[in-house]
Design an enzyme around this catalytic site. Structure first.
Site, PDB file in Angstrom:
ATOM      1  NE  ARG A  49      44.399  32.500  30.603  1.00 14.31           N
ATOM      2  CZ  ARG A  49      44.039  33.751  30.320  1.00 14.31           C
ATOM      3  NH1 ARG A  49      43.675  34.565  31.296  1.00 14.31           N
ATOM      4  NH2 ARG A  49      44.038  34.186  29.084  1.00 14.31           N
ATOM      5  CG  ASP A  51      42.833  31.813  39.004  1.00  9.67           C
ATOM      6  OD1 ASP A  51      43.109  32.139  37.848  1.00  9.67           O
ATOM      7  OD2 ASP A  51      41.678  31.902  39.503  1.00  9.67           O
ATOM      8  NE  ARG A 194      40.214  30.563  44.147  1.00  7.29           N
ATOM      9  CZ  ARG A 194      40.961  31.658  43.931  1.00  7.29           C
ATOM     10  NH1 ARG A 194      41.636  31.778  42.800  1.00  7.29           N
ATOM     11  NH2 ARG A 194      41.011  32.603  44.817  1.00  7.29           N
TER      12      ARG A 194
END
Lengths: 249, 249
Positions: A49, A51, A194
């Site tokens: 996945r 974000d 991140r």
């Protein structure tokens, strides 16, 4: 019969890759295009996945289909899908091949623009007022390769059984008005890239001491790492599979 | 005292460079930022105008200012201006220097994406279903260098005294999933690059015969050329001035 689709997307307008009730996701768009063209409800399994707001220049998903595929399905999918999602290829794989579990390596790039640039608004995070010490950031990045538990850079309440990841590469490159971070690993935890980038940036601009980085990793607690860098600078560049998934081998 | 500003912009959300009543223009944003920071109404003269939706990676304008300039004016302008306009530099020129009349050469690039690509939605025109014969397009493009009256590629009712332009370069380059046209001239008529690109594209895909191009130019009538190519693929890349405009020389 199982098929892999290879595709890319600009994540700006999506609430992440994965289907979520009440939100627009890349997976939902993809499945609805496939279901429409194959006239049957198609479920896909993605390589992972991404974000909200994160991009992918090479992403994969698999789905099952027992009948013959319509002619020119890739072209038809592209006509049907919005301009921010593009299908590159569709190919048959072994029935046991799995887009998520068979992926050996994921490569991400994080792009920072250090000068105001109208043409870098979409795929770069802009940080115009800091001086980054890239040597420091690279020395810290190298430390990542010595560890495998990255709980410190993971969103709390993640549903993973283990937080172990093997990082193969973690390196900053400096260009004229740009910094690009490349990180590759067998897998990543949610929000991990991140959070790492945010922390390395704080080291680069002197907000965190270089030798603090090791402590941050070892605390295994998200609260010691820095704020995550903005989503728009992050792109999933590549997912690497072993040859064995191919139908012909 | 006269100053030049060098800047770039993403034209997506502007009704062209030039100030127009009732529309948002780059010039208006620029003048309002300058006027705000210099606390006096500032008028600028641009190197030219770009149409609605056309971008510029290097554009110039001049303005007059008799007092001392505030410290860090470039940085302040960039903070004040939206993210799609960026000031690169501000420098004093001779009082007689003129952003429009002294520009010797303007260089434009037109970018076509030939494959669906989420990351090329903004600065490329997408043409996915044609086969372009780039050799044909280049042979036709070369013919442009033999002419100077480009009325055939100009918007009607233009207020120019003459339609003469000297084209120095006109060349297509082919990349994997992309075609890029570079054209440079002392000046361009309104809409000229996009009308030329549209016509060369029709030649490339066989809609117009290659040897028709000369006739189209010689007709001196816009109606014989093709539809203009979309604005978003066009970027003003550079404006070239003689050294003599500099204050120090």
């Amino acid at each position: 019969m199982r098929y892999f689709i290879q595709f890319s997307y600009d994540g700006t307008h999506y609430y992440g890759y994965q289907r979520q009730p009440g939100h627009i996701s890349v997976q939902e768009k993809l499945e609805s295009a496939l279901s429409k063209l194959l006239r049957k409800e198609i479920k896909t399994v993605g390589a992972g996945r991404t974000d909200t707001g994160v991009h992918a220049s090479e992403m994969y998903a698999h789905f099952n289909w027992e009948e013959e595929l319509p002619d020119q399905l890739v072209r038809k999918l592209n006509s049907f899908l919005p301009s921010d999602i593009s299908i590159h290829a569709l190919f048959r794989v072994k029935d046991s091949a799995h887009a998520r579990f068979d992926a050996r390596e994921r490569v991400y790039k994080y792009r920072i623009s250090t000068k105001k640039n109208p043409f870098k608004q979409r795929y770069h995070a802009q940080f115009l007022f800091y001086q980054f010490d890239v040597d420091k950031m690279n020395r810290a990045a190298k430390i990542l390769l010595e560890y495998k538990d990255f709980t410190s850079f993971s969103k709390l309440h993640s549903d993973n059984k283990t937080n172990d990841c093997y990082i193969y590469q973690a390196e900053w490159k400096q260009y004229e008005d740009e910094l690009v971070f490349t990180i590759s690993a067998n897998r990543f935890l949610r929000n991990m890239v991140r959070a790492i980038v945010g922390t390395l940036m704080d080291i680069g601009r002197g907000k965190i001491e270089e030798n603090e980085f090791r402590n941050i990793i070892e605390k295994k607690n998200r609260k010691f790492a820095s704020t995550s860098a903005p989503a728009k600078g992050l792109t999933l560049e590549k997912v690497i599979y072993p040859k064995e998934i191919n139908y012909e081998t």
